[in-house]
Structures are given as structure tokens and as C-alpha cells.
Design a protein around this motif. Sequence first.
Motif, PDB file in Angstrom:
ATOM      1  N   ALA A  37       0.852  -1.180   0.000  1.00 54.66           N
ATOM      2  CA  ALA A  37       0.000   0.000   0.000  1.00 54.66           C
ATOM      3  C   ALA A  37       0.888   1.229   0.000  1.00 54.66           C
ATOM      4  O   ALA A  37       1.890   1.286   0.707  1.00 54.66           O
ATOM      5  CB  ALA A  37      -0.906  -0.006   1.224  1.00 54.66           C
ATOM      6  N   GLY A  38       0.528   2.207  -0.829  1.00 57.34           N
ATOM      7  CA  GLY A  38       1.333   3.412  -0.945  1.00 57.34           C
ATOM      8  C   GLY A  38       2.263   3.399  -2.136  1.00 57.34           C
ATOM      9  O   GLY A  38       2.949   4.384  -2.397  1.00 57.34           O
ATOM     10  N   THR A  39       2.272   2.311  -2.892  1.00 60.65           N
ATOM     11  CA  THR A  39       3.097   2.249  -4.101  1.00 60.65           C
ATOM     12  C   THR A  39       2.471   3.105  -5.193  1.00 60.65           C
ATOM     13  O   THR A  39       1.274   3.013  -5.462  1.00 60.65           O
ATOM     14  CB  THR A  39       3.225   0.793  -4.602  1.00 60.65           C
ATOM     15  N   VAL A  40       3.281   3.945  -5.809  1.00 59.47           N
ATOM     16  CA  VAL A  40       2.825   4.748  -6.937  1.00 59.47           C
ATOM     17  C   VAL A  40       2.679   3.811  -8.134  1.00 59.47           C
ATOM     18  O   VAL A  40       3.582   3.018  -8.428  1.00 59.47           O
ATOM     19  CB  VAL A  40       3.830   5.881  -7.243  1.00 59.47           C
ATOM     20  N   LEU A  41       1.542   3.894  -8.809  1.00 60.96           N
ATOM     21  CA  LEU A  41       1.249   2.998  -9.928  1.00 60.96           C
ATOM     22  C   LEU A  41       1.258   3.735 -11.263  1.00 60.96           C
ATOM     23  O   LEU A  41       0.845   4.896 -11.347  1.00 60.96           O
ATOM     24  CB  LEU A  41      -0.132   2.358  -9.750  1.00 60.96           C
ATOM     25  N   ALA A  52       4.007  -1.066 -10.698  1.00 59.67           N
ATOM     26  CA  ALA A  52       4.711   0.017 -10.028  1.00 59.67           C
ATOM     27  C   ALA A  52       5.207   1.022 -11.063  1.00 59.67           C
ATOM     28  O   ALA A  52       5.762   0.644 -12.101  1.00 59.67           O
ATOM     29  CB  ALA A  52       5.874  -0.527  -9.210  1.00 59.67           C
ATOM     30  N   TYR A  53       4.960   2.286 -10.794  1.00 57.03           N
ATOM     31  CA  TYR A  53       5.459   3.373 -11.642  1.00 57.03           C
ATOM     32  C   TYR A  53       6.976   3.280 -11.752  1.00 57.03           C
ATOM     33  O   TYR A  53       7.668   2.974 -10.787  1.00 57.03           O
ATOM     34  CB  TYR A  53       5.056   4.709 -10.998  1.00 57.03           C
ATOM     35  N   LEU A  66      -1.896   6.493 -10.123  1.00 58.66           N
ATOM     36  CA  LEU A  66      -2.682   6.168  -8.936  1.00 58.66           C
ATOM     37  C   LEU A  66      -1.759   5.778  -7.790  1.00 58.66           C
ATOM     38  O   LEU A  66      -0.551   5.603  -7.992  1.00 58.66           O
ATOM     39  CB  LEU A  66      -3.620   4.988  -9.232  1.00 58.66           C
ATOM     40  N   ILE A  67      -2.353   5.567  -6.624  1.00 60.35           N
ATOM     41  CA  ILE A  67      -1.610   5.087  -5.463  1.00 60.35           C
ATOM     42  C   ILE A  67      -2.306   3.844  -4.938  1.00 60.35           C
ATOM     43  O   ILE A  67      -3.516   3.868  -4.648  1.00 60.35           O
ATOM     44  CB  ILE A  67      -1.513   6.180  -4.387  1.00 60.35           C
TER      45      ILE A  67
END
Length: 116
Positions: A37-41, A52-53, A66-67
Motif C-alpha cells: 500500500a502506498g506504491t505509486v502505480l 509500479a510506476y 494512482l496510489i
Amino acid sequence: MDLVNTQENSKAQLFAGDFPRVLMPVTIASGAGVLTAGTVLGKITASGKYKAYDDAESDGSEVAKLILAEDVDATSSDVNAMAYAAGHFNEDALTGLDAAAKADFEGTPIFIGKIS
């Protein structure tokens, strides 16, 4: 240790303000691995799935979109998950955030800041 309260406290740190949060369903692409949770997508253009971005990619995921709202394991199969499309997030709690991702979020309802 109270696992539920620990998870709630940890999740609360993800947010830096009270801007309304909007969740949306997403599919995390197989092979994306374990994401927290909190990973930038970023969104893969060809499939419409997320991973993951990574600013160094050229498949669409080089644009922060998104996050991720929950931990997932997409190592060997696609995973349906929820992601934030709006909110005010604590930049210290985000995984993969860089200057380019911050620029991608400008003009969107995703706000990045610090907890004071």
C-alpha cells in the motif's frame, strides 16, 4: 502487539490531509511482484493493467497515475486491487515517488505533501 491497530496506524500515515479520497478498482499485472500500500502505480498502455510506476519504462507505466491502497502479490498472476485516484498523501509513505511522479500528479486530485 495489536495487529489491527498497528495496520490502522500505519495506513493513517499514508495520508497527509483530509482531501476526499476516491478509490477505484484496478488490475495489477502479473509479474509486477509484491507491492505494498502506498506504491505509486503506472498504467501499462497495451493492457490497461497497472504496475509500479517507473520513470525509466516506456510501456505507459512511466507516468504516475494512482496510489495502491492495499498490499498485493502479483508475482505470478494478475491481482484485482483498489487504488486511490484522489486524496492528500504523505510523500514519506509513498513507494516509488520521484520528481517526475510529482510532476505527473500536478493538475490531478492526487496531492502530495508532508505531515507536519
